[in-house]
Design an enzyme around this catalytic site. Structure first.
Site, mmCIF file in Angstrom:
data_model
loop_
_atom_site.group_PDB
_atom_site.id
_atom_site.type_symbol
_atom_site.label_atom_id
_atom_site.label_comp_id
_atom_site.label_asym_id
_atom_site.label_seq_id
_atom_site.Cartn_x
_atom_site.Cartn_y
_atom_site.Cartn_z
ATOM 1 N N HIS A 209 54.205 15.294 47.201
ATOM 2 C CA HIS A 209 53.503 15.276 48.274
ATOM 3 C C HIS A 209 53.494 14.118 49.137
ATOM 4 C CE1 HIS A 209 50.877 13.149 45.679
ATOM 5 N NE2 HIS A 209 50.469 12.547 46.312
ATOM 6 N N ARG A 210 54.358 13.147 48.614
ATOM 7 C CA ARG A 210 54.571 11.753 49.355
ATOM 8 C C ARG A 210 55.048 12.037 50.768
ATOM 9 N NH1 ARG A 210 50.988 8.528 46.977
ATOM 10 N NH2 ARG A 210 51.221 8.545 44.712
#
Length: 367
Positions: A209-210
């Protein structure tokens, strides 16, 4: 003596549960320490927050600021405005924030401006990567914190280097590990386990999710293709974060062995992690859980704010170059992954240690 305990996003709920249980236990023994659970509403859908209250036995929030979605600036402003109104109407003796999400920073700033001291649980961790919103949140929060509760000696060292005096730092351990150890016997298989006939040690779990990894569909697709190519046909279970889902829709050809799933409730997600061959992630918290469960973990980042998971645990930093994934997975399949160990004070008693220190700070004559 009223403490505000702030939670706003999925990781927060795991970190506050042991603190609330410890306060409740002390209250049964006659302590005058009390708490007000403030949910900012930063994560506002059931999959990202609601189910956690039920699964972790958390009480319903005393206050829900219901800030909802928006940009980071919009969420920060909304949280600050609504928390300020709460404190002006009903002040607390302490604002306790946990972790490094937007809610952490926003409530810490608001409290200090109204003269309410701040305690930060999981203080002092640093990745050194200013492109991560979480790193900015950590730095801002720690710059205005009164009392620092740390997960490791390394985090304490960061604070001392920044000029924080020793008497304000409390090395207590990791509340997220308290929650994990409390719930290990309650972990249960999710629907995807039965639907795809998954077997222990014969599948991978991936979470990403970065922004640096998932906001560009080109680089993201390369990473996923490399994972698919080098996992030797084993299933790869991918619970998809809402942020990730937006970019994932732009990728046409996903590897055939990928199994996309909704974000999983706590007990089901950690069942998947505990029984996986390995976890591939860009999360920080998951590297702590895999370390305690002894599950190999490949982190697709160049830096980590949790170096103890690398130095002592089962985690390795692979970097963000897709070409590094293959060699790392080859070592894993060859049985060459390190066994790892559990960092000091990650023993399930952190919540109790935090509350013990709070009583000394806020109720100095209680003993």
């Amino acid at each position: 003596m009223l403490i505000d305990i702030i939670a706003g996003a999925r990781p927060n709920f795991m970190k506050i549960a042991p603190i609330i249980r410890a306060i409740q236990a002390r209250q049964e023994g006659g302590s005058s320490l009390s708490y007000r659970l403030v949910h900012t509403g930063q994560h506002y859908d059931v999959s990202m927050s609601g189910a956690f209250f039920e699964q972790l036995g958390l009480p319903h929030p005393d206050i829900n600021l219901e800030v909802g979605g928006g940009t980071q600036a919009e969420q920060t402003g909304g949280i600050m405005t609504r928390y300020e109104a709460l404190l002006m109407e009903s002040p607390s003796a302490l604002c306790m924030v946990v972790g490094d999400v937007t809610s952490t920073m926003a409530c810490a700033i608001t409290a200090q401006k109204l003269g309410v001291p701040v305690a930060h649980v999981e203080a002092g961790i640093r990745s050194g990567d200013w492109s991560m919103p979480e790193e900015i949140n950590r730095m801002v929060t720690d710059s205005i914190t009164n009392w620092f509760f740390t997960t490791s000696e390394w985090a304490g060292s960061n604070l001392r280097k920044a000029g924080v005096s020793e008497e304000r730092i409390f090395w207590v351990g990791n509340t997220m590990i308290d929650t994990l150890l409390t719930n290990l016997s309650r972990l249960s298989p999710p629907q995807v386990w039965d639907d795809h006939n998954l077997k222990r040690g014969e599948y991978f779990v991936i979470t990403m999710h970065r922004p640096a990894n998932v906001d560009s569909s080109g680089k993201f697709a390369e990473m996923l293709r490399s994972i698919g190519q080098h996992t030797r046909g084993l299933p790869v279970v991918f619970p998809v974060h809402p942020r990730t889902a937006k970019t994932l829709r732009e990728i046409i050809d996903l590897p055939d062995n990928f199994i996309l799933a909704e974000p999983q409730p706590y007990l089901q997600f950690n069942y998947l992690v505990r029984n996986a061959r390995a976890v591939i992630t860009d999360s920080g918290g998951i590297t702590e859980e895999t370390t305690v469960m002894g599950v190999p973990c490949l982190t697709l980042r160049d830096t980590t704010e949790r170096p103890e998971t690398v130095d002592l645990g089962t985690n390795e930093l692979i970097g963000t170059n897709p070409e590094a994934i293959g060699p790392a997975l080859s070592r894993l399949f060859a049985g060459e992954w390190k066994k790892g160990g559990i960092p000091p004070l990650w023993d399930g008693k952190t919540g109790a240690r935090i509350v013990q220190e709070l009583e000394k700070l806020l109720l100095p004559n209680s003993g």
